[in-house]
Design a protein around this motif. Structure first.
Motif, PDB file in Angstrom:
ATOM      1  N   PRO A  65       1.845   0.803  -0.840  1.00 46.65           N
ATOM      2  CA  PRO A  65       0.863   0.227   0.084  1.00 46.65           C
ATOM      3  C   PRO A  65       1.420  -0.850   1.000  1.00 46.65           C
ATOM      4  O   PRO A  65       1.021  -0.932   2.170  1.00 46.65           O
ATOM      5  CB  PRO A  65      -0.197  -0.343  -0.869  1.00 46.65           C
ATOM      6  CG  PRO A  65      -0.136   0.562  -2.052  1.00 46.65           C
ATOM      7  CD  PRO A  65       1.321   0.887  -2.219  1.00 46.65           C
ATOM      8  N   THR A  66       2.357  -1.652   0.510  1.00 48.75           N
ATOM      9  CA  THR A  66       2.929  -2.702   1.349  1.00 48.75           C
ATOM     10  C   THR A  66       3.611  -2.126   2.584  1.00 48.75           C
ATOM     11  O   THR A  66       3.482  -2.668   3.685  1.00 48.75           O
ATOM     12  CB  THR A  66       3.948  -3.532   0.532  1.00 48.75           C
ATOM     13  OG1 THR A  66       3.303  -4.040  -0.639  1.00 48.75           O
ATOM     14  CG2 THR A  66       4.478  -4.697   1.347  1.00 48.75           C
ATOM     15  N   ILE A  67       4.337  -1.022   2.427  1.00 49.51           N
ATOM     16  CA  ILE A  67       5.021  -0.379   3.558  1.00 49.51           C
ATOM     17  C   ILE A  67       4.003   0.093   4.596  1.00 49.51           C
ATOM     18  O   ILE A  67       4.153  -0.147   5.801  1.00 49.51           O
ATOM     19  CB  ILE A  67       5.890   0.793   3.063  1.00 49.51           C
ATOM     20  CG1 ILE A  67       7.147   0.254   2.379  1.00 49.51           C
ATOM     21  CG2 ILE A  67       6.255   1.732   4.207  1.00 49.51           C
ATOM     22  CD1 ILE A  67       8.046   1.319   1.774  1.00 49.51           C
ATOM     23  N   TYR A  68       2.963   0.755   4.135  1.00 50.67           N
ATOM     24  CA  TYR A  68       1.958   1.256   5.078  1.00 50.67           C
ATOM     25  C   TYR A  68       1.180   0.106   5.724  1.00 50.67           C
ATOM     26  O   TYR A  68       0.801   0.196   6.905  1.00 50.67           O
ATOM     27  CB  TYR A  68       1.019   2.225   4.363  1.00 50.67           C
ATOM     28  CG  TYR A  68       1.759   3.431   3.828  1.00 50.67           C
ATOM     29  CD1 TYR A  68       2.379   4.320   4.697  1.00 50.67           C
ATOM     30  CD2 TYR A  68       1.880   3.667   2.460  1.00 50.67           C
ATOM     31  CE1 TYR A  68       3.087   5.411   4.221  1.00 50.67           C
ATOM     32  CE2 TYR A  68       2.588   4.759   1.979  1.00 50.67           C
ATOM     33  CZ  TYR A  68       3.189   5.622   2.860  1.00 50.67           C
ATOM     34  OH  TYR A  68       3.902   6.700   2.388  1.00 50.67           O
ATOM     35  N   ILE A 103       3.018   9.915   1.171  1.00 54.56           N
ATOM     36  CA  ILE A 103       2.440   9.684  -0.153  1.00 54.56           C
ATOM     37  C   ILE A 103       2.585   8.209  -0.485  1.00 54.56           C
ATOM     38  O   ILE A 103       3.629   7.597  -0.232  1.00 54.56           O
ATOM     39  CB  ILE A 103       3.137  10.531  -1.233  1.00 54.56           C
ATOM     40  CG1 ILE A 103       3.080  12.019  -0.880  1.00 54.56           C
ATOM     41  CG2 ILE A 103       2.520  10.272  -2.610  1.00 54.56           C
ATOM     42  CD1 ILE A 103       1.700  12.614  -0.848  1.00 54.56           C
ATOM     43  N   SER A 104       1.549   7.633  -1.067  1.00 48.96           N
ATOM     44  CA  SER A 104       1.573   6.239  -1.484  1.00 48.96           C
ATOM     45  C   SER A 104       1.411   6.165  -2.994  1.00 48.96           C
ATOM     46  O   SER A 104       0.538   6.819  -3.569  1.00 48.96           O
ATOM     47  CB  SER A 104       0.457   5.443  -0.804  1.00 48.96           C
ATOM     48  OG  SER A 104       0.500   4.079  -1.205  1.00 48.96           O
ATOM     49  N   GLY A 105       2.258   5.371  -3.622  1.00 50.30           N
ATOM     50  CA  GLY A 105       2.169   5.194  -5.070  1.00 50.30           C
ATOM     51  C   GLY A 105       2.560   3.782  -5.458  1.00 50.30           C
ATOM     52  O   GLY A 105       2.758   2.915  -4.610  1.00 50.30           O
ATOM     53  N   ALA A 106       2.674   3.542  -6.759  1.00 49.30           N
ATOM     54  CA  ALA A 106       3.122   2.279  -7.375  1.00 49.30           C
ATOM     55  C   ALA A 106       2.068   1.189  -7.411  1.00 49.30           C
ATOM     56  O   ALA A 106       2.190   0.235  -8.169  1.00 49.30           O
ATOM     57  CB  ALA A 106       4.396   1.742  -6.702  1.00 49.30           C
ATOM     58  N   GLU A 146      -8.813   1.282   3.828  1.00 51.66           N
ATOM     59  CA  GLU A 146      -8.721   0.901   5.240  1.00 51.66           C
ATOM     60  C   GLU A 146      -7.307   1.098   5.785  1.00 51.66           C
ATOM     61  O   GLU A 146      -7.114   1.508   6.932  1.00 51.66           O
ATOM     62  CB  GLU A 146      -9.167  -0.558   5.416  1.00 51.66           C
ATOM     63  CG  GLU A 146      -9.143  -1.071   6.851  1.00 51.66           C
ATOM     64  CD  GLU A 146     -10.120  -0.351   7.766  1.00 51.66           C
ATOM     65  OE1 GLU A 146     -10.001  -0.508   8.993  1.00 51.66           O
ATOM     66  OE2 GLU A 146     -11.007   0.384   7.267  1.00 51.66           O
ATOM     67  N   ILE A 147      -6.297   0.818   4.962  1.00 60.09           N
ATOM     68  CA  ILE A 147      -4.904   1.019   5.383  1.00 60.09           C
ATOM     69  C   ILE A 147      -4.646   2.505   5.593  1.00 60.09           C
ATOM     70  O   ILE A 147      -3.989   2.913   6.561  1.00 60.09           O
ATOM     71  CB  ILE A 147      -3.931   0.432   4.343  1.00 60.09           C
ATOM     72  CG1 ILE A 147      -4.146  -1.086   4.188  1.00 60.09           C
ATOM     73  CG2 ILE A 147      -2.481   0.741   4.715  1.00 60.09           C
ATOM     74  CD1 ILE A 147      -3.927  -1.882   5.457  1.00 60.09           C
ATOM     75  N   LEU A 148      -5.148   3.335   4.690  1.00 56.88           N
ATOM     76  CA  LEU A 148      -4.997   4.786   4.822  1.00 56.88           C
ATOM     77  C   LEU A 148      -5.592   5.270   6.143  1.00 56.88           C
ATOM     78  O   LEU A 148      -4.963   6.016   6.888  1.00 56.88           O
ATOM     79  CB  LEU A 148      -5.673   5.477   3.641  1.00 56.88           C
ATOM     80  CG  LEU A 148      -5.652   7.010   3.648  1.00 56.88           C
ATOM     81  CD1 LEU A 148      -5.545   7.548   2.223  1.00 56.88           C
ATOM     82  CD2 LEU A 148      -6.904   7.604   4.299  1.00 56.88           C
ATOM     83  N   ARG A 149      -6.808   4.841   6.436  1.00 57.14           N
ATOM     84  CA  ARG A 149      -7.492   5.286   7.652  1.00 57.14           C
ATOM     85  C   ARG A 149      -6.694   4.924   8.895  1.00 57.14           C
ATOM     86  O   ARG A 149      -6.499   5.753   9.789  1.00 57.14           O
ATOM     87  CB  ARG A 149      -8.886   4.654   7.723  1.00 57.14           C
ATOM     88  CG  ARG A 149      -9.714   5.103   8.922  1.00 57.14           C
ATOM     89  CD  ARG A 149     -10.959   4.278   9.093  1.00 57.14           C
ATOM     90  NE  ARG A 149     -10.658   2.883   9.435  1.00 57.14           N
ATOM     91  CZ  ARG A 149     -10.284   2.483  10.660  1.00 57.14           C
ATOM     92  NH1 ARG A 149     -10.152   3.366  11.636  1.00 57.14           N
ATOM     93  NH2 ARG A 149     -10.047   1.204  10.898  1.00 57.14           N
ATOM     94  N   ARG A 150      -6.192   3.710   8.959  1.00 55.17           N
ATOM     95  CA  ARG A 150      -5.448   3.252  10.131  1.00 55.17           C
ATOM     96  C   ARG A 150      -4.097   3.947  10.271  1.00 55.17           C
ATOM     97  O   ARG A 150      -3.643   4.243  11.379  1.00 55.17           O
ATOM     98  CB  ARG A 150      -5.275   1.736  10.073  1.00 55.17           C
ATOM     99  CG  ARG A 150      -6.597   0.970  10.230  1.00 55.17           C
ATOM    100  CD  ARG A 150      -6.439  -0.502   9.935  1.00 55.17           C
ATOM    101  NE  ARG A 150      -5.480  -1.136  10.826  1.00 55.17           N
ATOM    102  CZ  ARG A 150      -4.909  -2.314  10.594  1.00 55.17           C
ATOM    103  NH1 ARG A 150      -5.195  -2.986   9.495  1.00 55.17           N
ATOM    104  NH2 ARG A 150      -4.064  -2.824  11.458  1.00 55.17           N
ATOM    105  N   GLY A 203      -1.101  10.582  12.748  1.00 52.98           N
ATOM    106  CA  GLY A 203      -1.552  11.960  12.678  1.00 52.98           C
ATOM    107  C   GLY A 203      -1.168  12.647  11.374  1.00 52.98           C
ATOM    108  O   GLY A 203      -1.533  13.792  11.127  1.00 52.98           O
ATOM    109  N   ALA A 204      -0.407  11.936  10.516  1.00 57.00           N
ATOM    110  CA  ALA A 204       0.011  12.505   9.231  1.00 57.00           C
ATOM    111  C   ALA A 204      -1.067  12.279   8.181  1.00 57.00           C
ATOM    112  O   ALA A 204      -1.836  11.324   8.256  1.00 57.00           O
ATOM    113  CB  ALA A 204       1.315  11.854   8.777  1.00 57.00           C
ATOM    114  N   ASN A 205      -1.109  13.160   7.208  1.00 51.84           N
ATOM    115  CA  ASN A 205      -2.020  12.976   6.082  1.00 51.84           C
ATOM    116  C   ASN A 205      -1.376  12.020   5.081  1.00 51.84           C
ATOM    117  O   ASN A 205      -0.312  12.327   4.534  1.00 51.84           O
ATOM    118  CB  ASN A 205      -2.315  14.307   5.395  1.00 51.84           C
ATOM    119  CG  ASN A 205      -3.118  15.244   6.269  1.00 51.84           C
ATOM    120  OD1 ASN A 205      -3.889  14.789   7.118  1.00 51.84           O
ATOM    121  ND2 ASN A 205      -2.965  16.537   6.078  1.00 51.84           N
ATOM    122  N   LEU A 206      -1.998  10.883   4.870  1.00 50.68           N
ATOM    123  CA  LEU A 206      -1.526   9.914   3.872  1.00 50.68           C
ATOM    124  C   LEU A 206      -2.374  10.098   2.621  1.00 50.68           C
ATOM    125  O   LEU A 206      -3.603  10.012   2.679  1.00 50.68           O
ATOM    126  CB  LEU A 206      -1.654   8.486   4.404  1.00 50.68           C
ATOM    127  CG  LEU A 206      -1.357   7.348   3.411  1.00 50.68           C
ATOM    128  CD1 LEU A 206       0.029   7.474   2.801  1.00 50.68           C
ATOM    129  CD2 LEU A 206      -1.513   5.987   4.111  1.00 50.68           C
TER     130      LEU A 206
END
Length: 583
Positions: free
Chosen positions: A313-316, A337-340, A346-350, A356-359
């Protein structure tokens, strides 16, 4: 629902109906060793580019030959099957060469975080029983501080410049001025030793079994003293196949030859398996980043047309909050893909709006080698969920104290059974025994995470069992509060922890630590955020104080370290009000 009904429901793997149509419901898993898999792929893809490190490209065959030469070096220097080799390197070609060389020689690799102090480094060397060390020259002084206590047979030193072509190799030495390393009977130059064997055509012939120990991966110590998770060859090879099955097909329909971003550190299980080892299985090219540099990552996504990104999440969060992101074309990304750690919705949506990629949020642990759950990439995604168990993985919710499973909808401890689950903790039989229980014909691993499963088989993490806050008898889950805080326009990062009630009435009190976005430092007050939370939360869930900080402590992979926050924070009563001291 009876106990028998719950077991039958889990056995049916009913969640597989939610898989993307290209993901098999069950895999016919190859049971093999890591060196065997790599050698076969290197032979089939000998001229395919495997790693790109700045101005240097390495093919699969080249890495195969270099790692073979390093395996011969280790055997010449006395390595026996099962001996442990510590690797203290950032993401570099040398990391891959060392790792594969160790495994080909029949050794066990234990990667060490390069950010460790000398005392932390010594702890892992001693705990793992390492007899050899591969280290970057920039860290050699850390080794010198513990040289006598470590008692290592050989130390192989390498430099970033060893992996670069002219003129970058010269420019690097001029700019960074790495410390000089004088060779001794113990300290040797890694590439000087490799060159002695590089033209030797004979293969290393050490008999290795899929049941043999491959890795000793130390947990991050976020909940206490780091423990060495014993990962077998078959654990890693299984998870390579499981993660690869989740990758969406390329436009031509193929399931190989992706371009990965090698951003996550390989000394951590997430980056090691999800990026490096799965990259090998899918015959992909990995763009290697030795350290996190936001603009470099964004630039390389555009230049190299990177398709797959594994992150935390920090990277995104960094990407969506940076004005730099709009300078670069990130549309080559097809999936991320997000893990850990929990991914704020809200971060995913932005991020999806930006690229345009699926997170998709996934889940796994060091002890599960690494991935167990992911949301469907193209199918039904449930925001806030960690997704469904991946092929050949069984998951359930158990009573945190008793060896029984709970029905859908009830909160309990997430438990896992599958081919990727580790063998136990190194030299810690009591910890190993506590981590497992048997029920319904399965051997279950207790993750330490509280969560629930819905009626469709999607899982949700409520919180770490040890992070849950007990306030006046109520259970307060920090993630629920953090999700709300991330939706506020002023909040960049948030962590909610339980601190001792200075009045000794409530037991623990929830306190939020906030990093504000740039430009909001003097515009948002503690009261503003508290009023915002009161509109969405029951009164007992609202933090008693909000503390603004410049940064939050994080692990090497960007996971917020709540243990450190709790250690740095002290509560007391000042003029009738709770006051937080944070150092």
């Amino acid at each position: 629902m009876t106990k028998e009904d719950i077991v039958e429901k889990i056995k049916s793997a009913f969640w597989t109906v939610n898989y993307d149509d290209y993901v098999p419901k069950k895999l016919d898993l190859l049971i093999d060793t890591i060196p065997s898999v790599f050698r076969r792929i290197a032979e089939e893809e000998r001229d395919r580019v495997f790693l790109i490190f700045f101005n240097r490209k390495y093919t699969y065959k080249e890495i195969d030959l270099l790692s073979e030469a390093f395996a011969k070096t280790l055997i010449r220097d006395g390595l026996s099957k099962g001996d442990v080799v510590a690797i203290m390197l950032p993401n570099t070609p040398q990391f891959v060469i060392a790792l594969l060389g160790v495994l080909k020689a029949g050794g066990v690799a234990t990667p060490i975080n390069p950010l460790y102090t000398s005392s932390e480094m010594l702890y892992q060397i001693k705990s793992s029983g390492a007899k050899y060390l591969v280290i970057l020259d920039l860290f050699i002084n850390k080794y010198r501080e513990i040289e006598r206590e470590a008692g290592l047979r050989k130390v192989y030193v390498t430099s970033i410049s060893d992996a670069l072509r002219f003129p970058l190799n010269i420019l690097y030495r001029l700019k960074e001025r790495p410390p000089s390393v004088e060779e001794t009977d113990v300290i040797r130059r890694m590439f000087s030793e490799i060159r002695r064997f590089i033209k030797d055509p004979r293969r290393v012939d050490v008999k290795i079994s899929p049941e043999d120990l491959a890795l000793l991966m130390y947990t991050g110590g976020t909940t206490g003293v780091p423990k060495g998770a014993m990962i077998l060859h078959r654990n890693v090879v299984a998870n390579m196949q499981q993660v690869a099955a989740w990758h969406p097909p390329k436009p031509d329909g193929s399931r190989k030859g992706y371009i990965y971003a090698g951003v996550l550190p390989w000394f951590h299980i997430y980056g090691l398996v999800a990026t490096l080892f799965t990259g090998i299985w899918t015959r992909s090219t990995i763009i290697v980043f030795p350290r996190w540099d936001l603009e470099q990552v964004l630039r390389e996504i555009e230049r190299k047309k990177i398709e797959l990104l594994h992150g935390v999440p920090t990277i995104y969060t960094y990407i969506v909050n940076s004005p730099l992101a709009k300078k670069y074309n990130l549309r080559s990304l097809t999936a991320a893909i997000s893990g850990a750690a929990p991914l704020p919705v809200e971060i995913l949506r932005r991020f999806e709006e930006l690229t345009g990629a699926n997170l998709r949020e996934g889940y796994g642990l060091t002890e599960t080698s690494v991935v167990t759950h992911v949301n469907p990439v193209r199918g039904r995604y449930k925001p806030g969920s960690i997704g469904v168990p991946i092929p050949n993985t069984y998951a359930a919710i158990a009573d945190p104290e008793k060896p029984i499973l709970l029905p859908p909808g009830e909160i309990g401890e997430i438990v896992i059974s599958g081919p990727q689950v580790f063998a136990g903790y190194h030299n810690m039989p009591e910890e190993t025994e506590k981590a497992f229980f048997e029920f319904g014909g399965f051997k279950w691993f207790r993750t330490g995470d509280l969560g629930y499963m819905d009626e469709e088989g999607y899982f949700y993490v409520v919180d770490r069992k040890k992070d849950m806050i007990k306030y006046k008898g109520y259970s307060v889950y920090p993630r629920e509060i953090e999700e709300l805080l991330y939706k506020h326009e002023a909040v960049k990062e948030a962590a909610v922890v339980g601190l001792k009630d200075p009045e000794d009435v409530a037991g623990e009190i929830p306190v939020a630590f906030i990093v504000l976005k740039e430009g909001y430092e003097n515009k948002i007050s503690e009261n503003d955020l508290l009023e915002y939370l009161k509109k969405h939360l029951a009164s007992y869930k609202v933090p008693k104080r909000i503390v603004f900080v410049k940064e939050l402590p994080k692990s090497a992979v960007g996971k917020i370290l709540k243990r450190m926050i709790r250690e740095k924070a002290k509560t007391k009563i000042v003029e009738g009000r709770i006051h937080i001291e944070y150092q």
